[in-house]
Every structure is written in structure tokens, then in C-alpha cells.
Design a protein around this motif. Structure first.
Motif, PDB file in Angstrom:
ATOM      1  N   GLY A 164      22.183  49.192  30.046  1.00 54.34           N
ATOM      2  CA  GLY A 164      21.542  48.159  29.247  1.00 54.34           C
ATOM      3  C   GLY A 164      22.365  47.734  28.053  1.00 54.34           C
ATOM      4  O   GLY A 164      21.819  47.441  26.982  1.00 54.34           O
ATOM      5  N   MET A 165      23.687  47.734  28.228  1.00 56.88           N
ATOM      6  CA  MET A 165      24.575  47.300  27.150  1.00 56.88           C
ATOM      7  C   MET A 165      25.677  46.442  27.746  1.00 56.88           C
ATOM      8  O   MET A 165      25.816  46.360  28.966  1.00 56.88           O
ATOM      9  CB  MET A 165      25.155  48.498  26.383  1.00 56.88           C
ATOM     10  CG  MET A 165      25.947  49.472  27.227  1.00 56.88           C
ATOM     11  SD  MET A 165      26.743  50.854  26.339  1.00 56.88           S
ATOM     12  CE  MET A 165      25.421  51.609  25.477  1.00 56.88           C
ATOM     13  N   THR A 166      26.435  45.808  26.897  1.00 54.87           N
ATOM     14  CA  THR A 166      27.543  44.991  27.376  1.00 54.87           C
ATOM     15  C   THR A 166      28.672  45.889  27.865  1.00 54.87           C
ATOM     16  O   THR A 166      28.724  47.086  27.557  1.00 54.87           O
ATOM     17  CB  THR A 166      28.088  44.095  26.248  1.00 54.87           C
ATOM     18  OG1 THR A 166      28.656  44.933  25.231  1.00 54.87           O
ATOM     19  CG2 THR A 166      26.993  43.199  25.674  1.00 54.87           C
ATOM     20  N   LYS A 202      33.427  50.790  24.401  1.00 50.84           N
ATOM     21  CA  LYS A 202      33.581  51.340  23.051  1.00 50.84           C
ATOM     22  C   LYS A 202      32.921  52.705  22.928  1.00 50.84           C
ATOM     23  O   LYS A 202      33.477  53.629  22.350  1.00 50.84           O
ATOM     24  CB  LYS A 202      32.980  50.375  22.034  1.00 50.84           C
ATOM     25  CG  LYS A 202      33.173  50.804  20.603  1.00 50.84           C
ATOM     26  CD  LYS A 202      32.657  49.763  19.643  1.00 50.84           C
ATOM     27  CE  LYS A 202      32.862  50.214  18.208  1.00 50.84           C
ATOM     28  NZ  LYS A 202      32.389  49.209  17.258  1.00 50.84           N
ATOM     29  N   ARG A 203      31.716  52.846  23.492  1.00 48.46           N
ATOM     30  CA  ARG A 203      30.958  54.097  23.376  1.00 48.46           C
ATOM     31  C   ARG A 203      31.603  55.230  24.162  1.00 48.46           C
ATOM     32  O   ARG A 203      31.631  56.372  23.725  1.00 48.46           O
ATOM     33  CB  ARG A 203      29.516  53.851  23.841  1.00 48.46           C
ATOM     34  CG  ARG A 203      28.705  55.071  24.209  1.00 48.46           C
ATOM     35  CD  ARG A 203      28.402  55.985  23.026  1.00 48.46           C
ATOM     36  NE  ARG A 203      27.501  57.035  23.378  1.00 48.46           N
ATOM     37  CZ  ARG A 203      27.847  58.202  23.942  1.00 48.46           C
ATOM     38  NH1 ARG A 203      29.099  58.451  24.237  1.00 48.46           N
ATOM     39  NH2 ARG A 203      26.934  59.115  24.200  1.00 48.46           N
ATOM     40  N   PHE A 204      32.135  54.942  25.362  1.00 46.19           N
ATOM     41  CA  PHE A 204      32.550  56.016  26.259  1.00 46.19           C
ATOM     42  C   PHE A 204      34.048  56.103  26.501  1.00 46.19           C
ATOM     43  O   PHE A 204      34.502  57.047  27.136  1.00 46.19           O
ATOM     44  CB  PHE A 204      31.840  55.863  27.615  1.00 46.19           C
ATOM     45  CG  PHE A 204      30.373  56.014  27.517  1.00 46.19           C
ATOM     46  CD1 PHE A 204      29.793  57.269  27.389  1.00 46.19           C
ATOM     47  CD2 PHE A 204      29.532  54.912  27.514  1.00 46.19           C
ATOM     48  CE1 PHE A 204      28.421  57.424  27.279  1.00 46.19           C
ATOM     49  CE2 PHE A 204      28.158  55.048  27.407  1.00 46.19           C
ATOM     50  CZ  PHE A 204      27.603  56.309  27.293  1.00 46.19           C
ATOM     51  N   HIS A 205      34.825  55.146  26.026  1.00 48.67           N
ATOM     52  CA  HIS A 205      36.260  55.157  26.316  1.00 48.67           C
ATOM     53  C   HIS A 205      36.933  56.461  25.904  1.00 48.67           C
ATOM     54  O   HIS A 205      37.689  57.041  26.672  1.00 48.67           O
ATOM     55  CB  HIS A 205      36.954  53.973  25.652  1.00 48.67           C
ATOM     56  CG  HIS A 205      38.407  53.886  25.973  1.00 48.67           C
ATOM     57  ND1 HIS A 205      38.856  53.415  27.183  1.00 48.67           N
ATOM     58  CD2 HIS A 205      39.506  54.262  25.271  1.00 48.67           C
ATOM     59  CE1 HIS A 205      40.174  53.488  27.204  1.00 48.67           C
ATOM     60  NE2 HIS A 205      40.592  53.986  26.068  1.00 48.67           N
ATOM     61  N   ALA A 206      36.633  56.945  24.721  1.00 46.61           N
ATOM     62  CA  ALA A 206      37.277  58.171  24.234  1.00 46.61           C
ATOM     63  C   ALA A 206      36.863  59.374  25.092  1.00 46.61           C
ATOM     64  O   ALA A 206      37.675  60.258  25.354  1.00 46.61           O
ATOM     65  CB  ALA A 206      36.920  58.427  22.777  1.00 46.61           C
ATOM     66  N   ALA A 207      35.626  59.392  25.556  1.00 46.46           N
ATOM     67  CA  ALA A 207      35.151  60.525  26.348  1.00 46.46           C
ATOM     68  C   ALA A 207      35.783  60.567  27.726  1.00 46.46           C
ATOM     69  O   ALA A 207      36.005  61.639  28.279  1.00 46.46           O
ATOM     70  CB  ALA A 207      33.628  60.463  26.491  1.00 46.46           C
ATOM     71  N   CYS A 208      36.092  59.397  28.290  1.00 48.05           N
ATOM     72  CA  CYS A 208      36.569  59.417  29.670  1.00 48.05           C
ATOM     73  C   CYS A 208      38.035  59.046  29.842  1.00 48.05           C
ATOM     74  O   CYS A 208      38.592  59.362  30.873  1.00 48.05           O
ATOM     75  CB  CYS A 208      35.697  58.521  30.543  1.00 48.05           C
ATOM     76  SG  CYS A 208      36.057  56.782  30.406  1.00 48.05           S
TER      77      CYS A 208
END
Length: 87
Positions: free
Chosen positions: A70-72, A78-84
Motif C-alpha cells: 500500500g505504498m509507492t 526507500k524503506r527496504f533498500h538498505a535491508a535487502c
């Protein structure tokens, strides 16, 4: 007095990450409920990070991931790039 973060770190690092009963670590049972909720939140965030990593490894786009959350696509990236994506 220890901070909530210090208590959580102590709980999470005890017994190989299993940790003791939070009620035994925190004197007040109402505060112990907060500690347990925070631990569950952290576990859920780690599970979500892992699911996004698996989706990216499977070749799914940031758009597809963002749609499910439910996000762009930019928000998901932005939210998950660092995690993955950052070793």
C-alpha cells in the motif's frame, strides 16, 4: 534506571536470543507488556524485511512490492533498500 532500549537489548541477547520472561526482567507487569509488544514488533519488522528480500531475490519489482504494502514503489524502495540490497 535502565532505558527501554537497554532492557530490550538485554532480553533479546539472553538465552541465544530467546530471552527470559520479560515479566521477570521488568518489575512492573504493565511495563513488561510493553517490552513484549516491542519484541514482537521487532520480530515482525525482521520478518517483513526478509519477505521483501525474498521478493527482490525472486525478481519482483519495487512497484509490485509497494502495491502489496500500500505504498509507492519509491516508498518501498526507500524503506527496504538498505535491508535487502546493501550487504
Amino acid at each position: 534506571m535502565r532505558t527501554a532500549e537497554e532492557m530490550l537489548d538485554e532480553i533479546e541477547s539472553a538465552d541465544g536470543g530467546v530471552g527470559p520472561d520479560p515479566a521477570a526482567t521488568v518489575d512492573d507487569p504493565v511495563l513488561a507488556r510493553i517490552v513484549v509488544a516491542q519484541m514482537r514488533l521487532r520480530a515482525a519488522e525482521r520478518a517483513l524485511d526478509g519477505a521483501v528480500m525474498a521478493a527482490r531475490d525472486a525478481g519482483l519489482s519495487w512497484q509490485a512490492i509497494g502495491d502489496v504494502l500500500g505504498m509507492t514503489r519509491q516508498g518501498a524502495n526507500k524503506r527496504f533498500h538498505a535491508a535487502c540490497c546493501i550487504p
